[in-house]
Design a protein around this motif. Sequence first.
Motif, PDB file in Angstrom:
ATOM      1  N   ALA A 111       0.840  -1.192   0.000  1.00 39.11           N
ATOM      2  CA  ALA A 111       0.000   0.000   0.000  1.00 39.11           C
ATOM      3  C   ALA A 111       0.881   1.250   0.000  1.00 39.11           C
ATOM      4  O   ALA A 111       2.012   1.230   0.492  1.00 39.11           O
ATOM      5  N   ASP A 112       0.337   2.338  -0.531  1.00 38.32           N
ATOM      6  CA  ASP A 112       1.110   3.574  -0.651  1.00 38.32           C
ATOM      7  C   ASP A 112       0.781   4.477   0.534  1.00 38.32           C
ATOM      8  O   ASP A 112      -0.029   5.401   0.424  1.00 38.32           O
ATOM      9  N   ILE A 113       1.452   4.209   1.677  1.00 39.35           N
ATOM     10  CA  ILE A 113       1.122   4.924   2.911  1.00 39.35           C
ATOM     11  C   ILE A 113       2.164   6.007   3.196  1.00 39.35           C
ATOM     12  O   ILE A 113       1.865   7.202   3.102  1.00 39.35           O
ATOM     13  N   LEU A 114       3.377   5.630   3.554  1.00 40.46           N
ATOM     14  CA  LEU A 114       4.447   6.573   3.865  1.00 40.46           C
ATOM     15  C   LEU A 114       5.737   6.112   3.196  1.00 40.46           C
ATOM     16  O   LEU A 114       5.996   4.900   3.102  1.00 40.46           O
ATOM     17  N   TYR A 115       6.545   7.075   2.774  1.00 39.69           N
ATOM     18  CA  TYR A 115       7.813   6.715   2.141  1.00 39.69           C
ATOM     19  C   TYR A 115       8.793   7.877   2.255  1.00 39.69           C
ATOM     20  O   TYR A 115       8.425   9.013   2.603  1.00 39.69           O
ATOM     21  N   ARG A 116      10.053   7.575   1.978  1.00 42.28           N
ATOM     22  CA  ARG A 116      11.092   8.577   1.822  1.00 42.28           C
ATOM     23  C   ARG A 116      11.633   8.449   0.402  1.00 42.28           C
ATOM     24  O   ARG A 116      12.047   7.357  -0.012  1.00 42.28           O
ATOM     25  N   ALA A 117      11.625   9.544  -0.317  1.00 39.22           N
ATOM     26  CA  ALA A 117      12.075   9.510  -1.700  1.00 39.22           C
ATOM     27  C   ALA A 117      13.598   9.543  -1.770  1.00 39.22           C
ATOM     28  O   ALA A 117      14.253  10.196  -0.961  1.00 39.22           O
ATOM     29  N   ASN A 118      14.133   8.842  -2.765  1.00 38.10           N
ATOM     30  CA  ASN A 118      15.578   8.829  -2.982  1.00 38.10           C
ATOM     31  C   ASN A 118      15.970  10.011  -3.864  1.00 38.10           C
ATOM     32  O   ASN A 118      16.430   9.856  -4.991  1.00 38.10           O
ATOM     33  N   ASP A 119      15.759  11.215  -3.343  1.00 37.37           N
ATOM     34  CA  ASP A 119      16.027  12.425  -4.111  1.00 37.37           C
ATOM     35  C   ASP A 119      16.948  13.390  -3.366  1.00 37.37           C
ATOM     36  O   ASP A 119      17.049  14.565  -3.707  1.00 37.37           O
ATOM     37  N   GLY A 120      17.623  12.879  -2.323  1.00 37.72           N
ATOM     38  CA  GLY A 120      18.499  13.721  -1.530  1.00 37.72           C
ATOM     39  C   GLY A 120      17.847  14.295  -0.289  1.00 37.72           C
ATOM     40  O   GLY A 120      18.519  14.915   0.539  1.00 37.72           O
ATOM     41  N   SER A 121      16.542  14.072  -0.125  1.00 40.46           N
ATOM     42  CA  SER A 121      15.846  14.618   1.038  1.00 40.46           C
ATOM     43  C   SER A 121      16.019  13.753   2.275  1.00 40.46           C
ATOM     44  O   SER A 121      15.619  14.147   3.370  1.00 40.46           O
ATOM     45  N   TYR A 122      16.601  12.545   2.112  1.00 38.68           N
ATOM     46  CA  TYR A 122      16.859  11.671   3.252  1.00 38.68           C
ATOM     47  C   TYR A 122      18.260  11.091   3.104  1.00 38.68           C
ATOM     48  O   TYR A 122      18.586  10.426   2.110  1.00 38.68           O
ATOM     49  N   GLY A 123      19.098  11.357   4.089  1.00 33.80           N
ATOM     50  CA  GLY A 123      20.463  10.840   4.080  1.00 33.80           C
ATOM     51  C   GLY A 123      21.312  11.638   5.049  1.00 33.80           C
ATOM     52  O   GLY A 123      20.826  12.547   5.734  1.00 33.80           O
ATOM     53  N   PHE A 124      22.568  11.272   5.140  1.00 29.23           N
ATOM     54  CA  PHE A 124      23.458  12.035   6.009  1.00 29.23           C
ATOM     55  C   PHE A 124      24.893  11.946   5.501  1.00 29.23           C
ATOM     56  O   PHE A 124      25.241  11.092   4.679  1.00 29.23           O
ATOM     57  N   GLU A 125      25.709  12.870   6.016  1.00 27.78           N
ATOM     58  CA  GLU A 125      27.114  12.945   5.629  1.00 27.78           C
ATOM     59  C   GLU A 125      27.961  13.117   6.878  1.00 27.78           C
ATOM     60  O   GLU A 125      27.609  13.873   7.787  1.00 27.78           O
ATOM     61  N   LEU A 126      29.075  12.381   6.924  1.00 29.50           N
ATOM     62  CA  LEU A 126      30.052  12.486   8.001  1.00 29.50           C
ATOM     63  C   LEU A 126      31.361  12.989   7.416  1.00 29.50           C
ATOM     64  O   LEU A 126      31.895  12.398   6.481  1.00 29.50           O
ATOM     65  N   ASP A 127      31.843  14.077   7.973  1.00 26.62           N
ATOM     66  CA  ASP A 127      33.129  14.632   7.560  1.00 26.62           C
ATOM     67  C   ASP A 127      34.023  14.649   8.795  1.00 26.62           C
ATOM     68  O   ASP A 127      33.683  15.282   9.793  1.00 26.62           O
ATOM     69  N   THR A 128      35.143  13.939   8.744  1.00 16.17           N
ATOM     70  CA  THR A 128      35.962  13.737   9.941  1.00 16.17           C
ATOM     71  C   THR A 128      37.417  14.070   9.661  1.00 16.17           C
ATOM     72  O   THR A 128      37.982  13.665   8.633  1.00 16.17           O
ATOM     73  N   LEU A 129      38.018  14.787  10.588  1.00 12.99           N
ATOM     74  CA  LEU A 129      39.442  15.088  10.549  1.00 12.99           C
ATOM     75  C   LEU A 129      40.058  14.621  11.863  1.00 12.99           C
ATOM     76  O   LEU A 129      39.553  14.959  12.936  1.00 12.99           O
ATOM     77  N   THR A 130      41.125  13.815  11.795  1.00  9.15           N
ATOM     78  CA  THR A 130      41.778  13.323  13.008  1.00  9.15           C
ATOM     79  C   THR A 130      43.277  13.571  12.949  1.00  9.15           C
ATOM     80  O   THR A 130      43.881  13.607  11.872  1.00  9.15           O
ATOM     81  N   GLN A 131      43.860  13.727  14.115  1.00  7.15           N
ATOM     82  CA  GLN A 131      45.306  13.832  14.258  1.00  7.15           C
ATOM     83  C   GLN A 131      45.722  13.138  15.541  1.00  7.15           C
ATOM     84  O   GLN A 131      45.166  13.409  16.606  1.00  7.15           O
ATOM     85  N   GLU A 132      46.693  12.242  15.421  1.00  3.06           N
ATOM     86  CA  GLU A 132      47.213  11.533  16.589  1.00  3.06           C
ATOM     87  C   GLU A 132      48.737  11.613  16.574  1.00  3.06           C
ATOM     88  O   GLU A 132      49.379  11.443  15.530  1.00  3.06           O
ATOM     89  N   PHE A 133      49.305  11.889  17.742  1.00  7.61           N
ATOM     90  CA  PHE A 133      50.749  11.813  17.950  1.00  7.61           C
ATOM     91  C   PHE A 133      51.017  10.814  19.065  1.00  7.61           C
ATOM     92  O   PHE A 133      50.359  10.865  20.116  1.00  7.61           O
ATOM     93  N   ARG A 134      51.994   9.919  18.831  1.00  3.60           N
ATOM     94  CA  ARG A 134      52.419   8.975  19.871  1.00  3.60           C
ATOM     95  C   ARG A 134      53.936   8.983  19.949  1.00  3.60           C
ATOM     96  O   ARG A 134      54.626   9.023  18.922  1.00  3.60           O
ATOM     97  N   LEU A 135      54.432   8.915  21.160  1.00  7.17           N
ATOM     98  CA  LEU A 135      55.862   8.748  21.394  1.00  7.17           C
ATOM     99  C   LEU A 135      56.021   7.502  22.254  1.00  7.17           C
ATOM    100  O   LEU A 135      55.506   7.440  23.374  1.00  7.17           O
TER     101      LEU A 135
END
Length: 876
Positions: free
Chosen positions: A354-378
């Motif tokens: 049945a056509d009740i509820l949906y999310r269209a694949n048009d960019g209106s549903y999704g997410f983005e992760l942008d990550t920057l890391t820095q590690e120093f070990r001695l």
Amino acid sequence: MRFNNILRCTASAAVVGVVAFGFAGGAAAQEGPTTVDDIIVTAQKREQNLQDVPIVVTTLSQEALNGAGVRDIKDLQILTPGMTVTSTQSEASTTARIRGVGTVGDNPGLESSVGVVIDGVYRSRNGVGFGDLGELSRIEVLKGPQGTLFGKNTSAGVINIITEAPSFTPGFNAEATYGNFNAWGIAGSVTGPITDQIAGRLYVAKRERDGFYDVNLGDGPRTETDDQNQDFWTARGQLLILPSDEVSIRLIADYSKRDEYCCVATQIRTGPTYAFIDALSTGTGQAPPAAGFGKLPFSRTAYANRGTGQEMEDMGLSAEANIDIAKWNATLTSVTSWRDWSTVNGMDLDYTGADILYRANDGSYGFELDTLTQEFRLAGATDKLDWLVGVFMTRENISRADSYSYGADYTPFLSFLLTSQLNAANPAIPISPGIIGCLTRPGTTAAGLGGCLVTGGASPAGPTQATGPGFGLGLGVSDHYSQRSDSIALFTNNTWHVTDKFDVTLGLRYTQDKKRLLAVQDNVGTNGAACGGTLANLTALATVLGGAGGAAAGLPTAQRIAGNICLPWANALYDNRRISEETDDGELSGTIKASYRFNDSVMGYGSFARGYKSFGYNLDRVQNGITPVNSLLFPSETVDSYELGLKNTLFNRSVLLNLTYFHQTFQDFQLNTFLGTAFVVESIPELKSQGFDADFVWFTPIEGLSFTSGLTYTDTKYGDFVAGDLTNPGNFPQLSLLPGARASFAPEWSATGSVAFDRSIGAGLKVGFNLTAKYSTEFNTGSDLLPYKMQDAMTLVNGRITLGTEDDRWALDIWAQNLTDEEYVQVAINAPLQGSAFQTTVQPNGTYYNPALDTQTYDAFLGQPRTYGATLRVKY
């Protein structure tokens, strides 16, 4: 401590797994270890023999991974007792659990309980590990909290993935695969010197496969008749630079692109709403109910009229530099990374035709992760002390778009729900979309509303009975969330060799986290007006429903009706709702371990570890009743873990037998649960996990034959709690089965085993065999622990036969995954709006769940069926 020399020979290092081992795993088999002494791990950021490390580590060699057909972290679970990996409405929401502890990953604001680290770079969500990991040197699975050495703190464990590094010895590998479900794949790599000081490696792969589900399209407009297909390509390029004997630099760039459709869910129990859903659908709406609305037979036919397209892009750069400092007998390490991961998805939200509820694949549903890391070990060493100090910094930006769209069947389906509630004693009341207009029109008196209800929603004629606002078609919700996380941690990990036999290790880490959330929750157009009208008419509706008892008597039913009209995606209180929150918090974590070597063959150890998982924000519409909650913040999760272990190396170093008892207590456990309309993170006051791990490896006297097995017993249970102990007491009815109960995805017993054999047969040829299996006792697959979500005890088996040349120039693998075609459920869920499992009032038995009153339709995301095929490999 010449790290450049170590890196030069990385490509030829081979490590046996404590849970699975196979010489014959892949065509490009390396020379494997022949004794326990050859098993090397880097669980403490140093290369050590496994039997010298006071940690529970499952280390899996290239041979073991190839033998079991491991390409991603979901495949990995067959080799690791006490570990499960699942995905639900999108493969971006993949979740790993260890010892029964983990968190469902459908909420991007939630960090992972089990961390994934690839080539020293922390990946902030498990979903990044669900893809072709490329050429693997080994994988180490560390069980228990890791609060010192692996980037962000993790509360349940770490999956440490080490890929093959560039080699100064020229080499080329290629493979071609074909299997059932029209699966095909090609992959290849090349490595070798570019100059005397620079070596490179390039890996490229492309894979496609048809879906595992058959899909009934119902009303359409979806056109794909299968689901959970595979269509992606990936590339990874590396440079190893050795400018001097004291310096080594490893640069990695990778990119992956997926363009697939996933994930539908199948019905495992169809409830009383079936008849109306089926009538609304032009085809078959969903699976017909079993007698008495019982459990349905296992089926891979799903019902979805809307598309489930998923597009994922993952890319990143990393640089690891190691500098030897001779006068300190130390090495300075710098690891820098940038990563960007994005996903855009489509979804059939009701999982029916049945056509009740949906999310269209048009960019209106999704997410983005942008990550920057820095590690120093001695890190350095003296005769008495192995020492390490470091700092880890990360900035993560999350951008999430959320949407809901109304199908043509939403209004009539909601009308059915409302009339069923208005007159449960007489379900024959006519169903009409007009009932919504009646309930929502402005200025309705009790008398006028009563007249409307008598006609079953067909508004009587007359100027005073004009219809009110309802629900249109198409986009109804457009929400946007932006979260920035900044984290800095100082850490140290030191081992004091008190005597030749007695070591004490102390690790400490102080983490400071700061997170900021900006969000706009908004209803598109006039969506929300129906809710606003209903709330304005609430008193009049309560008066009608209360009859002689008045408004007070009718208010509970009136509120339930208003709740169905004011569901999160239709609630007027979200009109242009703006959110701005900021929180910072610090936490001390770490470990202390003591180990004693009784002799060359036996070592005992005891440890305490404090783990920590950061607070966050619930990136969804969260409401208490019909009122949006004031804050989306959920608190940090902590764990105290104790372990006692015994590591045995027996029979002339040919047998490994390790035994470990563990006891873990989690405070404010972050449970991400689907409440039927939204994902909500609720902090459970206490969760305890205790039991033991046992690992066994036997290098038999027969050349090329080895056996391995692993066993985990877990008793993972929630503590007792009541509604007042929760952040949102209103969530308690749907969590009322949790107090004192075994947690989901926590089988009492989990066992793995494998046998591997590799032998020359003359004429320059060899034959190999690998069989790997995993057994789990029954466990619940739902975060609310409803009985219909139980998965029975099951056994999964993978197998592989290899014929090739002794010098590995070519080999042919005949393989099968899930050899016995075991039918099992990954995760079961409540079908949205299709019945009710939990009651809103306390039942006589003292709980909120009464099986006799359960009208819920249940859906499930299924495990993969049997797959089989052949792979041809060549190597030069």
